[in-house]
Motif scaffolding. Structure first.
Motif, PDB file in Angstrom:
ATOM      1  N   GLN A  80       0.821  -1.209   0.000  1.00 13.53           N
ATOM      2  CA  GLN A  80       0.000   0.000   0.000  1.00 13.53           C
ATOM      3  C   GLN A  80       0.857   1.263   0.000  1.00 13.53           C
ATOM      4  N   ILE A  81       1.822   1.285  -0.916  1.00 16.58           N
ATOM      5  CA  ILE A  81       2.696   2.453  -1.037  1.00 16.58           C
ATOM      6  C   ILE A  81       2.480   3.118  -2.391  1.00 16.58           C
ATOM      7  N   ASP A  82       2.907   4.355  -2.491  1.00 14.51           N
ATOM      8  CA  ASP A  82       2.944   5.075  -3.754  1.00 14.51           C
ATOM      9  C   ASP A  82       4.235   4.654  -4.461  1.00 14.51           C
ATOM     10  N   LYS A  83       4.138   4.078  -5.645  1.00 14.94           N
ATOM     11  CA  LYS A  83       5.321   3.591  -6.363  1.00 14.94           C
ATOM     12  C   LYS A  83       6.342   4.701  -6.606  1.00 14.94           C
ATOM     13  N   GLU A  84       5.884   5.962  -6.656  1.00 15.06           N
ATOM     14  CA  GLU A  84       6.794   7.078  -6.891  1.00 15.06           C
ATOM     15  C   GLU A  84       7.702   7.364  -5.691  1.00 15.06           C
ATOM     16  N   THR A  85       7.403   6.762  -4.562  1.00 10.55           N
ATOM     17  CA  THR A  85       8.226   6.971  -3.368  1.00 10.55           C
ATOM     18  C   THR A  85       9.353   5.938  -3.242  1.00 10.55           C
ATOM     19  N   LEU A  86       9.438   5.013  -4.191  1.00 11.60           N
ATOM     20  CA  LEU A  86      10.510   4.026  -4.154  1.00 11.60           C
ATOM     21  C   LEU A  86      11.859   4.688  -4.435  1.00 11.60           C
ATOM     22  N   ASP A  87      12.853   4.351  -3.625  1.00 10.50           N
ATOM     23  CA  ASP A  87      14.202   4.890  -3.818  1.00 10.50           C
ATOM     24  C   ASP A  87      15.069   3.989  -4.685  1.00 10.50           C
ATOM     25  N   ILE A 153      20.227   6.542   3.148  1.00  2.28           N
ATOM     26  CA  ILE A 153      20.169   7.021   1.766  1.00  2.28           C
ATOM     27  C   ILE A 153      18.903   6.542   1.051  1.00  2.28           C
ATOM     28  N   ALA A 154      18.103   5.716   1.728  1.00  7.22           N
ATOM     29  CA  ALA A 154      16.854   5.243   1.131  1.00  7.22           C
ATOM     30  C   ALA A 154      15.823   5.021   2.220  1.00  7.22           C
ATOM     31  N   ASN A 155      14.570   5.087   1.827  1.00  3.72           N
ATOM     32  CA  ASN A 155      13.463   4.794   2.739  1.00  3.72           C
ATOM     33  C   ASN A 155      12.668   3.569   2.312  1.00  3.72           C
ATOM     34  N   LYS A 156      12.517   3.411   0.998  1.00  6.03           N
ATOM     35  CA  LYS A 156      11.743   2.286   0.476  1.00  6.03           C
ATOM     36  C   LYS A 156      12.475   1.668  -0.714  1.00  6.03           C
ATOM     37  N   CYS A 157      12.532   0.352  -0.738  1.00  5.37           N
ATOM     38  CA  CYS A 157      13.168  -0.355  -1.845  1.00  5.37           C
ATOM     39  C   CYS A 157      12.278  -1.503  -2.319  1.00  5.37           C
ATOM     40  N   LEU A 158      12.345  -1.766  -3.603  1.00  6.61           N
ATOM     41  CA  LEU A 158      11.661  -2.900  -4.215  1.00  6.61           C
ATOM     42  C   LEU A 158      12.734  -3.889  -4.667  1.00  6.61           C
ATOM     43  N   VAL A 159      12.667  -5.103  -4.146  1.00  3.84           N
ATOM     44  CA  VAL A 159      13.670  -6.128  -4.478  1.00  3.84           C
ATOM     45  C   VAL A 159      12.955  -7.293  -5.163  1.00  3.84           C
ATOM     46  N   GLY A 184       9.489 -13.318  -7.888  1.00  2.92           N
ATOM     47  CA  GLY A 184       8.992 -12.936  -6.571  1.00  2.92           C
ATOM     48  C   GLY A 184       9.540 -11.574  -6.207  1.00  2.92           C
ATOM     49  N   ALA A 185       8.763 -10.790  -5.451  1.00  5.89           N
ATOM     50  CA  ALA A 185       9.172  -9.421  -5.124  1.00  5.89           C
ATOM     51  C   ALA A 185       8.800  -9.067  -3.694  1.00  5.89           C
ATOM     52  N   ALA A 186       9.520  -8.098  -3.152  1.00  4.22           N
ATOM     53  CA  ALA A 186       9.221  -7.613  -1.802  1.00  4.22           C
ATOM     54  C   ALA A 186       9.514  -6.124  -1.709  1.00  4.22           C
ATOM     55  N   ILE A 187       8.686  -5.442  -0.950  1.00  2.49           N
ATOM     56  CA  ILE A 187       8.945  -4.052  -0.571  1.00  2.49           C
ATOM     57  C   ILE A 187       9.582  -4.090   0.807  1.00  2.49           C
ATOM     58  N   ILE A 188      10.704  -3.383   0.953  1.00  6.17           N
ATOM     59  CA  ILE A 188      11.377  -3.287   2.242  1.00  6.17           C
ATOM     60  C   ILE A 188      11.498  -1.807   2.589  1.00  6.17           C
ATOM     61  N   GLU A 189      11.094  -1.454   3.798  1.00  5.56           N
ATOM     62  CA  GLU A 189      11.107  -0.046   4.203  1.00  5.56           C
ATOM     63  C   GLU A 189      11.211   0.081   5.720  1.00  5.56           C
ATOM     64  N   ARG A 190      11.528   1.306   6.156  1.00  7.56           N
ATOM     65  CA  ARG A 190      11.551   1.612   7.584  1.00  7.56           C
ATOM     66  C   ARG A 190      10.129   1.966   8.012  1.00  7.56           C
TER      67      ARG A 190
END
Length: 352
Positions: A80-87, A153-159, A184-190
């Motif tokens: 449930q994130i905005d894709k534009e916020t991915l670092d 240096i990042a807040n949100k990453c897509l792996v 397979g994919a994952a969002i990782i964030e603080r």
């Protein structure tokens, strides 16, 4: 605040290839000679060792970056994130995009750039790059993303881990039955009140072990085929894996200060059922324990070995209750572990 997996997604191709579909194949030895056994015997032995009954192949119109995009969409929606916020967008693979019927991999532009393009992300500060680390690539991407976020240096990453191994197999090699396709994919964030990466461990063994997996020519010496295919020294890989993966897992667990009795699940690379069982038994033996019966979810029997995609797809399945008799709940401690070309080994301890 902790660094957590906040969304997952996977793409499992719809085309099912059963073991019986290999009945008419001409399997050859390394030197091009025929086996002494009929294919039925070869396939039965293959199933007994690997646990693979069937595998998934991608639709002819799709490449690895397409599969990666499908998995990424689901992970973004789940988080449930905005894709534009991915670092960062990190895509782990081994062979790039291989069009159906072709043998040459295409990595220009990178698969990560292609995924960003398909996601229609406008933000130029969303950095996209590929990661080559063999089968442990997705997990290594998670380790890198964790470092980016931890450093500030990042807040949100897509792996993402994506592969179409079915397009780089030698039809005359019985090992061709092992490989499959998927992503397979994952969002990782603080984020507050979420999971937490507790520890990780990585290693590369590149003296005697560097070429245990390699690109080689077909076993059929009678045809004019200059293409290269994925090849491996199976026995050497097995011995390497059962020696080094349990040690990496134990070192990682010790770093986390978590007791082995707290571990609820181990998500291990789905390469070979017997090998994975041997790894887990040796891991528990380090602590003087017996391997619990329900500790290791397995998808290899139906999905085969999709390399970098196996762990994230397996985790997504268990997380969403799509693997019978396996589940995870908030607060559970799990271990991710993988081994593959390089030879590379890694592990991560994670609290859900």
């Amino acid at each position: 605040m902790s660094i957590a997996i906040t969304g997952t997604g996977s793409y499992i191709p719809s085309q099912t290839i059963k073991n019986s579909d290999f009945s008419d194949h001409q399997f050859l030895n390394l030197d091009g000679t025929t086996f002494n056994h009929e294919n039925t015997v070869i396939i039965e032995k293959f199933k007994a060792i690997t646990g693979i009954e069937e595998r998934k192949y991608a639709d002819k119109k799709y490449t690895a970056s397409n599969l990666a995009y499908f998995a990424a969409e689901k992970a973004i929606e789940d988080a449930q994130i905005d894709k534009e916020t991915l670092d960062y967008i990190i895509v782990a693979h081994n062979f790039g995009d291989i069009a159906y019927g072709q043998k040459q991999g295409d990595t220009l532009p990178s698969l990560a750039t292609r995924v960003k393009h398909q996601l229609e992300i406008n933000n130029p500060k969303c950095v996209a790059y590929d990661l080559l680390f063999g089968c442990p690539g997705w997990l290594e991407g998670m380790i890198q993303a964790n470092a980016f976020i931890k450093s500030g240096i990042a807040n949100k990453c897509l792996v993402i881990g994506a592969e179409t191994l079915s397009r780089v197999v030698d039809d005359y090699d019985r090992d061709s039955m092992i490989y499959s396709d998927g992503a397979g994919a994952a969002i990782i964030e603080r984020k507050e009140n979420s999971g937490e990466i507790l520890a990780h461990e990585s290693a590369t063994f590149a003296i005697d072990e560097a070429n245990y997996l390699f690109f080689g020519t077909t076993y059929n010496k009678e045809i004019n085929d200059s293409a290269n295919y994925i090849k491996m020294y199976g026995r050497k890989i097995y011995e390497f894996a059962v020696t080094h993966v349990p040690k990496a897992m134990a070192e990682c667990l010790d770093k986390s200060n978590i007791s082995i009795d707290e571990v609820k699940k181990v998500f291990i690379h789905q390469a070979n059922e017997k090998m994975d069982e041997a790894i887990l038994k040796r891991f528990y033996k380090i602590y003087g324990k017996q391997m619990p019966e329900d500790i290791m979810p397995m998808s290899i029997s139906k999905l085969g070995n999709s390399s970098v995609a196996t762990i994230p797809t397996l985790f997504d399945m268990v997380k969403n209750g799509k693997l019978e008799n396996h589940g995870i709940t908030k607060g559970d401690v799990v271990i991710f572990a993988s081994v593959g070309a390089g030879m590379n080994v890694n592990a991560m301890v994670y609290r859900i």
